[in-house]
Scaffold this motif. Structure first.
Motif, PDB file in Angstrom:
ATOM      1  N   ALA A 151       4.109 -10.327  13.362  1.00 18.63           N
ATOM      2  CA  ALA A 151       3.948 -11.245  14.488  1.00 18.63           C
ATOM      3  C   ALA A 151       4.220 -10.541  15.811  1.00 18.63           C
ATOM      4  CB  ALA A 151       4.882 -12.437  14.320  1.00 18.63           C
ATOM      5  N   SER A 152       5.139  -9.573  15.798  1.00 17.25           N
ATOM      6  CA  SER A 152       5.483  -8.898  17.058  1.00 17.25           C
ATOM      7  C   SER A 152       4.329  -8.059  17.599  1.00 17.25           C
ATOM      8  CB  SER A 152       6.726  -8.022  16.882  1.00 17.25           C
ATOM      9  OG  SER A 152       6.482  -7.008  15.934  1.00 17.25           O
ATOM     10  N   THR A 153       3.532  -7.487  16.717  1.00 19.19           N
ATOM     11  CA  THR A 153       2.389  -6.682  17.164  1.00 19.19           C
ATOM     12  C   THR A 153       1.065  -7.407  16.958  1.00 19.19           C
ATOM     13  OG1 THR A 153       2.132  -5.590  15.020  1.00 19.19           O
ATOM     14  CG2 THR A 153       3.587  -4.528  16.627  1.00 19.19           C
ATOM     15  N   GLU A 154       1.156  -8.582  16.336  1.00 17.25           N
ATOM     16  CA  GLU A 154      -0.036  -9.353  15.981  1.00 17.25           C
ATOM     17  C   GLU A 154      -1.047  -8.492  15.222  1.00 17.25           C
ATOM     18  OE1 GLU A 154      -1.588 -11.349  19.415  1.00 17.25           O
ATOM     19  OE2 GLU A 154       0.188 -12.599  19.622  1.00 17.25           O
ATOM     20  N   GLY A 155      -0.521  -7.742  14.286  1.00 16.33           N
ATOM     21  CA  GLY A 155      -1.377  -6.860  13.498  1.00 16.33           C
ATOM     22  C   GLY A 155      -0.968  -6.840  12.041  1.00 16.33           C
ATOM     23  N   ILE A 156      -1.777  -6.208  11.255  1.00 13.97           N
ATOM     24  CA  ILE A 156      -1.517  -6.064   9.824  1.00 13.97           C
ATOM     25  C   ILE A 156      -0.844  -4.720   9.588  1.00 13.97           C
ATOM     26  CG2 ILE A 156      -2.590  -5.837   7.552  1.00 13.97           C
ATOM     27  CD1 ILE A 156      -4.756  -7.765   8.574  1.00 13.97           C
ATOM     28  N   VAL A 157       0.220  -4.742   8.799  1.00 19.46           N
ATOM     29  CA  VAL A 157       0.947  -3.530   8.454  1.00 19.46           C
ATOM     30  C   VAL A 157       0.661  -3.206   6.995  1.00 19.46           C
ATOM     31  CG1 VAL A 157       3.229  -2.475   8.216  1.00 19.46           C
ATOM     32  CG2 VAL A 157       2.778  -4.063  10.098  1.00 19.46           C
ATOM     33  N   LEU A 158       0.224  -1.987   6.737  1.00 20.54           N
ATOM     34  CA  LEU A 158      -0.015  -1.530   5.370  1.00 20.54           C
ATOM     35  C   LEU A 158       1.077  -0.535   4.994  1.00 20.54           C
ATOM     36  CD1 LEU A 158      -3.864  -0.940   5.565  1.00 20.54           C
ATOM     37  CD2 LEU A 158      -2.665  -2.948   4.685  1.00 20.54           C
ATOM     38  N   THR A 159       1.749  -0.801   3.888  1.00 23.85           N
ATOM     39  CA  THR A 159       2.795   0.078   3.383  1.00 23.85           C
ATOM     40  C   THR A 159       2.317   0.630   2.049  1.00 23.85           C
ATOM     41  OG1 THR A 159       4.483  -1.304   4.424  1.00 23.85           O
ATOM     42  CG2 THR A 159       5.227   0.212   2.716  1.00 23.85           C
ATOM     43  N   THR A 160       2.286   1.958   1.935  1.00 24.63           N
ATOM     44  CA  THR A 160       1.791   2.561   0.696  1.00 24.63           C
ATOM     45  C   THR A 160       2.936   3.105  -0.149  1.00 24.63           C
ATOM     46  OG1 THR A 160       1.468   4.717   1.748  1.00 24.63           O
ATOM     47  CG2 THR A 160      -0.397   3.203   1.763  1.00 24.63           C
ATOM     48  N   LEU A 161       2.761   2.999  -1.446  1.00 26.46           N
ATOM     49  CA  LEU A 161       3.692   3.573  -2.415  1.00 26.46           C
ATOM     50  C   LEU A 161       2.921   4.583  -3.254  1.00 26.46           C
ATOM     51  CD1 LEU A 161       5.315   0.258  -3.683  1.00 26.46           C
ATOM     52  CD2 LEU A 161       6.259   1.821  -1.998  1.00 26.46           C
ATOM     53  N   PRO A 162       3.508   5.739  -3.549  1.00 22.82           N
ATOM     54  CA  PRO A 162       2.781   6.743  -4.337  1.00 22.82           C
ATOM     55  C   PRO A 162       2.450   6.264  -5.753  1.00 22.82           C
ATOM     56  CG  PRO A 162       5.042   7.440  -3.976  1.00 22.82           C
ATOM     57  CD  PRO A 162       4.831   6.180  -3.183  1.00 22.82           C
ATOM     58  N   THR A 163       3.327   5.460  -6.324  1.00 16.48           N
ATOM     59  CA  THR A 163       3.104   4.890  -7.659  1.00 16.48           C
ATOM     60  C   THR A 163       3.697   3.488  -7.686  1.00 16.48           C
ATOM     61  OG1 THR A 163       5.181   5.767  -8.513  1.00 16.48           O
ATOM     62  CG2 THR A 163       3.228   7.133  -8.863  1.00 16.48           C
ATOM     63  N   ALA A 164       3.219   2.685  -8.589  1.00 18.42           N
ATOM     64  CA  ALA A 164       3.768   1.334  -8.746  1.00 18.42           C
ATOM     65  C   ALA A 164       5.125   1.425  -9.447  1.00 18.42           C
ATOM     66  CB  ALA A 164       2.816   0.475  -9.558  1.00 18.42           C
ATOM     67  N   PRO A 165       6.184   0.835  -8.868  1.00 18.28           N
ATOM     68  CA  PRO A 165       7.495   0.922  -9.505  1.00 18.28           C
ATOM     69  C   PRO A 165       7.649   0.001 -10.720  1.00 18.28           C
ATOM     70  CG  PRO A 165       7.649  -0.257  -7.418  1.00 18.28           C
ATOM     71  CD  PRO A 165       6.237   0.214  -7.556  1.00 18.28           C
ATOM     72  N   PHE A 166       6.660  -0.868 -10.947  1.00 21.78           N
ATOM     73  CA  PHE A 166       6.642  -1.735 -12.128  1.00 21.78           C
ATOM     74  C   PHE A 166       5.202  -2.166 -12.353  1.00 21.78           C
ATOM     75  CE2 PHE A 166       7.433  -4.308  -8.418  1.00 21.78           C
ATOM     76  CZ  PHE A 166       6.597  -5.391  -8.566  1.00 21.78           C
ATOM     77  N   CYS A 167       4.906  -2.644 -13.558  1.00 20.36           N
ATOM     78  CA  CYS A 167       3.508  -2.972 -13.861  1.00 20.36           C
ATOM     79  C   CYS A 167       3.171  -4.439 -13.621  1.00 20.36           C
ATOM     80  CB  CYS A 167       3.154  -2.565 -15.288  1.00 20.36           C
ATOM     81  SG  CYS A 167       3.893  -3.601 -16.548  1.00 20.36           S
ATOM     82  N   CYS A 168       4.138  -5.334 -13.821  1.00 17.39           N
ATOM     83  CA  CYS A 168       3.845  -6.763 -13.709  1.00 17.39           C
ATOM     84  C   CYS A 168       5.157  -7.550 -13.630  1.00 17.39           C
ATOM     85  CB  CYS A 168       3.023  -7.221 -14.910  1.00 17.39           C
ATOM     86  SG  CYS A 168       3.829  -6.873 -16.490  1.00 17.39           S
ATOM     87  N   HIS A 169       5.053  -8.851 -13.379  1.00 22.78           N
ATOM     88  CA  HIS A 169       6.253  -9.685 -13.299  1.00 22.78           C
ATOM     89  C   HIS A 169       7.057  -9.642 -14.591  1.00 22.78           C
ATOM     90  CE1 HIS A 169       3.863 -11.375  -9.998  1.00 22.78           C
ATOM     91  NE2 HIS A 169       5.026 -11.535  -9.434  1.00 22.78           N
TER      92      HIS A 169
END
Length: 65
Positions: free
Chosen positions: A8-26
């Motif tokens: 909301a502060s920048t009124e933009g979309i922030v993309l955060t990348t992870l090198p690998t998924a730390p888990f597969c599913c719920h």
């Protein structure tokens, strides 16, 4: 893995990348021992903006986790 959030502060979309998924599913999270859950929290918090980090600490105990 990419996490998408709105800033909301920048009124933009922030993309955060992870090198690998730390888990597969719920279900994976539900069956993990606490030590593995703490690893997931650390992996996510290393990449997430501070306001989105997970506040998991030992003081909160197992019930909170």
């Amino acid at each position: 893995v990419v996490l998408q959030t709105y800033s909301a502060s920048t009124e933009g979309i922030v993309l955060t990348t992870l090198p690998t998924a730390p888990f597969c599913c719920h279900e994976d999270l539900l069956t993990m021992p606490r030590e593995k859950l703490e690893d997931v929290v650390r992996a996510l918090n290393e990449k997430l903006p501070r306001r989105m980090q997970i506040g998991a600490t030992a003081e909160k105990g197992d019930r909170w986790m």
